[in-house]
Each structure stands twice: as C-alpha cells, then as structure tokens.
Design a protein around this motif. Structure first.
Motif, mmCIF file in Angstrom:
data_model
loop_
_atom_site.group_PDB
_atom_site.id
_atom_site.type_symbol
_atom_site.label_atom_id
_atom_site.label_comp_id
_atom_site.label_asym_id
_atom_site.label_seq_id
_atom_site.Cartn_x
_atom_site.Cartn_y
_atom_site.Cartn_z
ATOM 1 N N GLN A 53 38.702 15.847 44.999
ATOM 2 C CA GLN A 53 37.131 15.586 45.380
ATOM 3 C C GLN A 53 36.634 15.563 46.341
ATOM 4 O OE1 GLN A 53 35.342 18.313 43.115
ATOM 5 N NE2 GLN A 53 33.791 18.033 44.102
ATOM 6 N N ALA A 54 37.423 14.099 46.485
ATOM 7 C CA ALA A 54 36.649 13.449 47.780
ATOM 8 C C ALA A 54 36.868 14.631 48.492
ATOM 9 C CB ALA A 54 36.898 12.458 48.671
ATOM 10 N N ALA A 55 38.152 15.159 49.260
ATOM 11 C CA ALA A 55 38.127 16.440 49.968
ATOM 12 C C ALA A 55 37.498 17.261 49.861
ATOM 13 C CB ALA A 55 39.575 16.610 50.146
ATOM 14 N N VAL A 56 36.488 18.140 48.922
ATOM 15 C CA VAL A 56 35.824 18.464 48.633
ATOM 16 C C VAL A 56 34.796 18.433 49.401
ATOM 17 C CG1 VAL A 56 34.714 20.278 46.643
ATOM 18 C CG2 VAL A 56 37.594 20.099 46.807
ATOM 19 N N ASP A 57 33.915 17.933 48.288
ATOM 20 C CA ASP A 57 32.577 16.835 49.348
ATOM 21 C C ASP A 57 33.257 17.012 51.213
ATOM 22 O OD1 ASP A 57 32.027 16.431 46.555
ATOM 23 O OD2 ASP A 57 32.233 14.359 45.933
ATOM 24 N N MET A 58 33.961 16.009 50.900
ATOM 25 C CA MET A 58 33.755 15.555 53.191
ATOM 26 C C MET A 58 33.329 17.176 53.758
ATOM 27 S SD MET A 58 36.534 14.351 54.827
ATOM 28 C CE MET A 58 37.702 15.382 55.235
ATOM 29 N N LEU A 59 34.873 18.476 53.175
ATOM 30 C CA LEU A 59 34.825 19.284 53.859
ATOM 31 C C LEU A 59 33.287 21.066 53.260
ATOM 32 C CD1 LEU A 59 38.665 19.926 54.089
ATOM 33 C CD2 LEU A 59 37.086 18.695 56.053
ATOM 34 N N ARG A 60 33.178 20.022 52.588
ATOM 35 C CA ARG A 60 31.627 20.528 52.188
ATOM 36 C C ARG A 60 31.866 22.177 51.400
ATOM 37 N NH1 ARG A 60 27.101 19.309 56.843
ATOM 38 N NH2 ARG A 60 27.320 16.708 56.634
ATOM 39 N N ALA A 61 32.513 22.157 50.790
ATOM 40 C CA ALA A 61 33.560 23.441 49.890
ATOM 41 C C ALA A 61 32.637 23.163 48.933
ATOM 42 C CB ALA A 61 34.910 23.383 50.028
ATOM 43 N N SER A 62 33.032 24.759 48.264
ATOM 44 C CA SER A 62 31.828 24.516 46.986
ATOM 45 C C SER A 62 32.392 24.090 45.489
ATOM 46 C CB SER A 62 31.942 26.064 46.712
ATOM 47 O OG SER A 62 32.557 27.566 46.141
ATOM 48 N N GLY A 63 34.021 24.376 45.627
ATOM 49 C CA GLY A 63 35.390 23.570 44.759
ATOM 50 C C GLY A 63 36.389 23.450 45.400
ATOM 51 N N LYS A 64 37.558 23.283 44.969
ATOM 52 C CA LYS A 64 38.474 22.776 44.742
ATOM 53 C C LYS A 64 39.276 24.357 45.701
ATOM 54 C CE LYS A 64 42.120 19.564 43.187
ATOM 55 N NZ LYS A 64 42.845 19.374 42.427
ATOM 56 N N ASP A 65 39.289 25.169 44.328
ATOM 57 C CA ASP A 65 39.813 26.361 44.942
ATOM 58 C C ASP A 65 38.938 27.001 46.315
ATOM 59 O OD1 ASP A 65 40.915 26.445 42.557
ATOM 60 O OD2 ASP A 65 39.267 27.812 40.996
#
Length: 69
Positions: A53-65
């Motif tokens: 989840q930290a990667a998702v947040d850092m890259l400002r993606a809407s989610g892992k998918d």
C-alpha cells in the motif's frame, strides 16, 4: 561479564535457525511486506507483479490494480 550472553552450543544455534525459518515461513515476510511504511514493488523480468500500500500511496495510484496494470 554481567549481561553477556553465554556461548551457545551448535545444537542451540541449529534450533534458533530452525525457529527463525519457521517464523518467516509462517507469514512474517508477507506481514512485513504489507505493513511496511516503505514503498515496496516486486519485479520479475522488468514487470511489477506485486506492491504494498505504501507504493500505491507514493505513486498516487487509485489502487494496487492500477499500479500493476
């Protein structure tokens, strides 16, 4: 010396190594991966196949998918 650990026998060390192996195989690595505050992305042949989840947040993606697609 006060507080020093006594020498461990080879048998004790083998038991400690076995227990450490059991702890990691019981999901400790997965838990560390998922709960790390550091962004972690796993790659295989240049393709991301998992992230936390930290990667998702850092890259400002809407989610892992979104991040893995």
């Amino acid at each position: 010396m006060i507080g020093a650990n006594p020498q461990r026998s080879p048998g004790d060390l083998a038991q400690l190594r076995e227990r450490a192996s059991d702890v990691w195989s019981e999901g400790a690595l997965r838990l560390l991966f998922e709960r790390s505050p550091d962004a972690i992305l796993l790659l295989d042949d240049g393709v991301f196949f998992d992230c936390n989840q930290a990667a998702v947040d850092m890259l400002r993606a809407s989610g892992k998918d979104e991040l893995l697609s």
